[in-house]
Design an enzyme around this catalytic site. Structure first.
Site, PDB file in Angstrom:
ATOM      1  NE  ARG A  52      18.967  82.556 -93.487  1.00  0.00           N
ATOM      2  CZ  ARG A  52      19.215  83.050 -94.698  1.00  0.00           C
ATOM      3  NH1 ARG A  52      20.318  82.726 -95.354  1.00  0.00           N
ATOM      4  NH2 ARG A  52      18.373  83.877 -95.285  1.00  0.00           N
ATOM      5  CB  CYS A  86      17.701  86.478 -90.781  1.00  0.00           C
ATOM      6  SG  CYS A  86      17.113  84.870 -91.424  1.00  0.00           S
ATOM      7  CB  THR A  88      14.778  81.392 -90.590  1.00  0.00           C
ATOM      8  OG1 THR A  88      13.533  81.809 -91.162  1.00  0.00           O
ATOM      9  CG2 THR A  88      14.807  79.873 -90.567  1.00  0.00           C
ATOM     10  CB  THR A 128      10.748  80.831 -93.331  1.00  0.00           C
ATOM     11  OG1 THR A 128      11.391  80.554 -92.076  1.00  0.00           O
ATOM     12  CG2 THR A 128      11.183  82.176 -93.865  1.00  0.00           C
ATOM     13  CE  LYS A 168      14.922  84.704 -98.821  1.00  0.00           C
ATOM     14  NZ  LYS A 168      16.057  85.491 -98.292  1.00  0.00           N
ATOM     15  CB  CYS A 198       9.944  86.155 -93.050  1.00  0.00           C
ATOM     16  SG  CYS A 198      11.201  86.105 -94.369  1.00  0.00           S
TER      17      CYS A 198
END
Length: 234
Positions: A52, A86, A88, A128, A168, A198
């Protein structure tokens, strides 16, 4: 037992650990004494959804097509209320809701409502680059009476590195020194709490033992989903 039960559909995979975190919180915060008292949940961990932040800031592929693909799959499977763990991705919320025939809960809107309920006046936003630069949080906070503090450039870079190179990447030994310094600066600037804006951040705060006052929008979304599905919250 739940009344007027609805099926929750999770538009997941952004990332997979964040999806697990949401579902775990749905289960843990449902007042249930047996399997049948939990809310029925369908999860599409759609890891084909493009990044994103890259879509918003560097001309990367739009996630809208894959987000809408998840909407169709979940609705066909019987989902009656959708959630999207999420932040974003909420920059594309209107495209997602427009493609759905059922409600899509808005995590950012729910977060603002909770902070207002708590009487917050100044909060720090951890999110983010895509979410920050899109202004999505700023727009939702406009007129709320709550001042939104952002990390400085160095702190924002450290936060992004922890999200991508730490959570991640599944790096349990990630060095959080720079992130802790950034969070200290936000607290020194008067932040009463830090928004974990986030969905990788609640797992990060747990993985790396980041003991700062914080608000977990994933938990807020989980509780809203339980309620929307007709479950009972602990």
């Amino acid at each position: 037992m739940k009344n007027e039960a609805k099926i929750i559909g999770v538009i997941g995979g952004m990332g997979p650990l964040a999806t697990v975190d949401l579902y775990r919180k749905i289960v843990e915060h449902t007042d249930a004494d047996c399997d049948q008292a939990h809310v029925r949940t369908i999860i599409d961990s759609n890891t084909n959804i493009p990044d994103r932040t890259a879509a918003l800031l560097s001309g990367g592929e739009s996630p809208v097509r894959e987000l809408q693909s998840s909407v169709r799959l979940l609705e066909q499977a019987g989902a009656q209320v959708l959630v999207m763990p999420c932040h974003t991705a909420h920059c594309f919320y209107d495209d997602v809701q427009d493609s759905a025939s059922v409600p899509v809960l808005n995590m950012i809107e729910l977060t603002v409502q909770e902070l207002k309920r708590q009487g917050a006046r100044r909060v720090g936003l951890l999110a983010t680059d895509g979410a920050v630069q899109s202004g999505i949080y700023q727009r939702h906070f406009d007129g709320s009476g709550i001042e939104l503090l952002l990390p400085d450039a160095e702190g924002q870079a450290a936060l992004m590195d922890m999200i991508y190179s730490g959570v991640k990447a599944g790096c349990a030994e990630y060095d959080t020194t720079a992130v802790r310094a950034a969070l200290d600066r936000l607290m020194d600037a008067g932040a009463q709490t830090l928004i974990l804006g986030c969905t990788e951040l609640p797992p990060a705060f747990e993985m790396y033992d980041l003991s700062y006052p914080s608000l977990d929008p994933t938990l807020i979304l989980a509780i809203a989903a339980i309620t929307a599905a007709g479950g009972t919250v602990k």
